[in-house]
Write an enzyme that holds these catalytic residues in place. Sequence first.
Site, PDB file in Angstrom:
ATOM      1  N   TYR A   1       0.828  -1.198   0.000  1.00 30.76           N
ATOM      2  CA  TYR A   1       0.000   0.000   0.000  1.00 30.76           C
ATOM      3  C   TYR A   1       0.865   1.251   0.000  1.00 30.76           C
ATOM      4  CZ  TYR A   1       0.842   0.967   4.995  1.00 30.76           C
ATOM      5  OH  TYR A   1       1.428   1.275   6.204  1.00 30.76           O
ATOM      6  N   CYS A   2       0.240   2.356  -0.354  1.00 31.60           N
ATOM      7  CA  CYS A   2       0.858   3.679  -0.260  1.00 31.60           C
ATOM      8  C   CYS A   2      -0.257   4.628   0.179  1.00 31.60           C
ATOM      9  CB  CYS A   2       1.520   4.086  -1.578  1.00 31.60           C
ATOM     10  SG  CYS A   2       0.397   4.182  -2.985  1.00 31.60           S
ATOM     11  N   SER A   3      -0.248   5.858  -0.275  1.00 31.15           N
ATOM     12  CA  SER A   3      -1.308   6.793   0.116  1.00 31.15           C
ATOM     13  C   SER A   3      -2.630   6.419  -0.536  1.00 31.15           C
ATOM     14  CB  SER A   3      -0.946   8.227  -0.277  1.00 31.15           C
ATOM     15  OG  SER A   3       0.194   8.651   0.426  1.00 31.15           O
TER      16      SER A   3
ATOM     17  N   GLY B   1      -2.623   4.113  -3.703  1.00 36.10           N
ATOM     18  CA  GLY B   1      -2.524   2.869  -4.464  1.00 36.10           C
ATOM     19  C   GLY B   1      -1.784   3.005  -5.782  1.00 36.10           C
TER      20      GLY B   1
ATOM     21  N   ILE C   1      -3.552   3.785   2.335  1.00 36.47           N
ATOM     22  CA  ILE C   1      -3.768   4.122   3.745  1.00 36.47           C
ATOM     23  C   ILE C   1      -4.887   5.157   3.899  1.00 36.47           C
ATOM     24  CG2 ILE C   1      -2.029   5.946   3.920  1.00 36.47           C
ATOM     25  CD1 ILE C   1      -1.334   4.716   6.733  1.00 36.47           C
TER      26      ILE C   1
END
Length: 146
Positions: free
Chosen positions: A78-80, A82, A107
């Site tokens: 994951y990141c901020s 996607g 996230i």
Amino acid sequence: MKKHNTESVPYISISELQKEMPFDSAQGNGIIILDAREPKEFEVSHIKNAMCVGYDFFNLENTLKKLPKNKNTKIVVYCSLGIRSEDIAEKLQKENYTNVFNLYGGIFEWKNKGNTIVNPQNNPTEKVHAFNKEWSKWLHKGEKNI
């Protein structure tokens, strides 16, 4: 997201991941959770038990040393939102990891759905690194930290 992602990596939804993660723990059922945000973002908050692998200075060799030898292990990146996580997940797929997923909405969506995030001391927090002003509009819950 469709504008930025190729969907070369299958998405996993928040609800699907939660079913496999008892007690809001990223260690549920042997799932590996990788955070593809930068260390400064990870240090504000992250999903519990996630491993920071970064993006700008992502080191595939170092990351592979931390992953199980079983290439069928479920890995969720994951990141901020996607976008960066798809790039990192693609690199794992090229190393023959066969069970790699991109967390849909990252996230931001995790927090928007009311899930717990933690700080470096592993304590729950409301702070979320919002990446930048433009992307922060997608974070609806929590305290935006830019």
